[in-house]
Design an enzyme around this catalytic site. Structure first.
Site, short mmCIF file in Angstrom:
data_model
loop_
_atom_site.label_atom_id
_atom_site.label_comp_id
_atom_site.label_asym_id
_atom_site.label_seq_id
_atom_site.Cartn_x
_atom_site.Cartn_y
_atom_site.Cartn_z
N SER A 1 0.79 -1.23 0.00
CA SER A 1 0.00 0.00 0.00
C SER A 1 0.82 1.28 0.00
O SER A 1 0.28 2.37 -0.21
CB SER A 1 -0.94 0.01 1.22
OG SER A 1 -1.87 -1.05 1.12
N THR A 2 2.11 1.18 0.24
CA THR A 2 2.94 2.39 0.30
C THR A 2 3.00 3.13 -1.03
O THR A 2 3.40 4.30 -1.08
CB THR A 2 4.38 2.04 0.75
OG1 THR A 2 4.93 1.09 -0.16
CG2 THR A 2 4.37 1.46 2.15
#
Length: 593
Positions: A326-327
């Site tokens: 998700s970064t």
């Protein structure tokens, strides 16, 4: 009476005659001896002259006809080729603190042929004393000598620090030799091991910075021809046949005080979470300088002077690959806003949906979400729906502009570029979706923290450097508009950090972060092992630092990034900014004084 007088005169005449005869004979013999002496001298002179002529002819023969042969023979006996060697260069941190130095050490060697001429060394008191001094069992020393009995020389120990050399020399053991040498020493031990690496016993870098900059630190050995005496001592330098290049010291961008702070905290939390590995990197956003790189577990390289690199001395920040999860969602949002695919007020349908046989869903179900809420909830559905509207080229170029799949140009040993598709690749719908929430490609922790430094620099790409940069030597390239990146940063400020309810107030600063909880792959299948990751920038008012925390396989119960890596990010950033604030205060005090 007359008769007596006549008789007397007769006797006198006779005596006179005898005397004259004697004198004449003496004269004759003396002249004969003189001639004999002259003849002898003449013969001797002839002999000496002949010998002199022979010698002169021989000298002439040797000097004129055999000179080259004799010179070659003499040179063979007395000329030697010697290396022109220098001490290995030192390594400093950005503040001038020594990270790698050379210290005096001693090597002990023996000639097995000489040693074995005497009685069994195991029965000799003096060898027992040597065994105690070297801290090596006497039986091991004996077996080593026996196994090398046909050799002229072997080492018992090499480049050892702390030996009582005087005591060993005073033992006067026949066939034993003591040598003074230099070896590498690292004052900060395991704290700096992962990025510094180490050298082998011959002072050649075999890991980390030591290997990457080996030619600079060692220079190039020259060669010269010298003349030696019978004791092999140099009495004359004849010529230089290969010019040497002097070693140079290097100054790194790393701040060892910051490195120490991060190392201690990372080590504490890796143990607390019973994790397999912990990694961290800190960048100066505006210069691109790497201020810290930490890999846990680590080992003291001073114990590896025989040259044994292990996983403990590996720089995982540049070599370990993982899917970022998700970064990367803020990067997709940046591109979509820039291409006007969405705007800040857009509302996205975030109900679970299928792409072929694959179900795209979130941990919690949300029917509709704003762009801020997609970042807030870390919505896979929301980011994937945005990505499906984008072209393959737009998605791949976005990540490429953030540095994924590209070299950092640090030229560090064992650095990986990641696994990233070519820009010409046409992504399938499911690939677009998975790419949008950080699956399907792999990067290093350093590449991810560099991407966030671009966000912190409001869309400006800055070349990374492991060496301290001189003022003005900065390469900058704008890859995204400042306004767009600022909008995304503002949206990211509203991302709540579960488990850290009053995060911003608690540490007295603001930070923009993104967490990721990534499933690991084993044999091409996702398994129930996780990587917890938090990456962000701080302070938000004027971003200065980009920090990443990666915890691989935490086993203490929690594995979500917000519960494992985020508290570490929080503690490190708090201590870091307090340290910088204190440092600036000290500097100001010095200016006042």
């Amino acid at each position: 009476m007359r008769r007596k007088i006549l008789k007397s005169s007769k006797n006198m005449n006779k005596d006179r005659e005898d005397k004259l005869y004697s004198n004449s004979m003496s004269f004759y013999f003396s002249s004969f001896k003189k001639k004999e002496m002259e003849i002898r001298f003449f013969f001797i002179l002839i002999i000496f002259s002949f010998c002199a002529i022979i010698i002169l002819l021989r000298i002439g023969y040797l000097q004129i006809l055999c000179s080259e042969k004799l010179v070659k023979f003499h040179d063979l006996l007395s000329l030697r080729t010697k290396k022109i060697k220098h001490d290995r260069g030192l390594i400093f941190d950005r503040n001038g603190k020594k990270l790698a130095i050379n210290v005096t050490a001693y090597s002990i060697g023996v000639n097995p042929e000489i040693v074995l001429k005497f009685n069994d060394i195991r029965e000799q008191k003096i060898w027992k004393q040597l065994s105690i001094e070297l801290k090596i069992p006497l039986e091991r020393i004996y077996q080593k000598i026996i196994s090398s009995k046909n050799l002229k020389f072997i080492y018992l120990v090499r480049k050892v620090v702390g030996l009582n050399v005087r005591s060993i020399v005073n033992m006067k053991i026949k066939g034993l030799h003591v040598f003074r040498e230099l070896r590498r020493y690292y004052p900060y031990g395991k704290i700096s091991a992962s990025f510094l690496g180490l050298t082998n016993v011959n002072q050649v870098g075999i890991e980390g910075i030591e290997k990457s900059f080996n030619s600079i630190l060692n220079g190039v050995d020259g060669k010269k021809i010298v003349r030696v005496d019978k004791n092999q001592k140099i009495i004359e330098e004849i010529s230089i046949i290969k010019k040497d290049i002097l070693p140079k010291n290097i100054t790194l961008s790393v701040d060892i005080d910051i490195q120490s702070i991060i190392y201690e905290l990372m080590n504490k939390h890796v143990l607390k979470n019973r994790a397999r590995v912990g990694m961290s990197a800190l960048l100066d956003i505006h210069t691109g300088e790497i201020l810290s790189m930490v890999s846990i577990p680590s080992e003291n390289p001073n114990g590896y002077f025989h040259g044994c690199p292990t996983k403990m001395t590996k720089n995982r920040v540049i070599s370990d690959l993982f899917e970022p999860g998700s970064t990367v969602k803020p990067m997709i949002i940046v591109k979509a806003l820039n291409e006007k695919i969405i705007n800040r007020k857009s509302i996205i349908l975030t109900k679970p949906y299928k792409i072929g046989k694959f179900l795209i869903k979130d941990v919690k179900k949300y029917d509709f979400s704003s762009i801020s809420e997609i970042l807030q909830h870390s919505s896979n559905v929301g980011s994937s729906r945005i990505a499906l509207v984008m072209s393959s080229e737009e998605i791949l170029s976005t990540y490429s502009n953030f540095g994924f799949g590209k070299s950092t140009n640090l030229n560090l040993f064992n650095e990986k570029n990641g696994r990233f598709p070519l820009s010409q690749k046409k992504l399938t719908p499911i690939e677009k979706a998975t790419f949008s929430f950080g699956y399907g490609f792999m990067i290093t922790p350093l590449q991810l923290v560099r991407a966030y430094s671009i966000i912190g620099n409001y869309g400006i790409f800055q070349n990374l450097s492991i060496l301290k940069k001189e003022d003005g030597l900065f390469f900058e390239k704008r890859v995204f508009p400042k306004k767009i990146v600022q909008e995304v940063i503002e949206m990211m400020q509203h991302v709540p950090l579960e488990g850290e309810k009053s995060f911003q107030k608690k540490i007295d600063y603001q930070a923009v972060i993104k967490t990721g909880t990534i499933k690991k792959v084993n044999n091409a299948k996702y398994v129930h092992k996780y990587i917890s990751c938090t990456v962000g920038i701080a302070p938000i008012s004027h971003p200065k630092y980009s920090l990443i925390i990666v915890i691989d396989e935490p086993k203490a119960g929690n594995y979500y990034g917000r519960l494992v890596s985020t508290p570490i990010f929080t503690e490190i950033m708090k201590k870091l900014l307090n340290y910088i604030k204190y440092k600036d205060t000290i500097k100001n005090c010095h200016h006042i004084l």
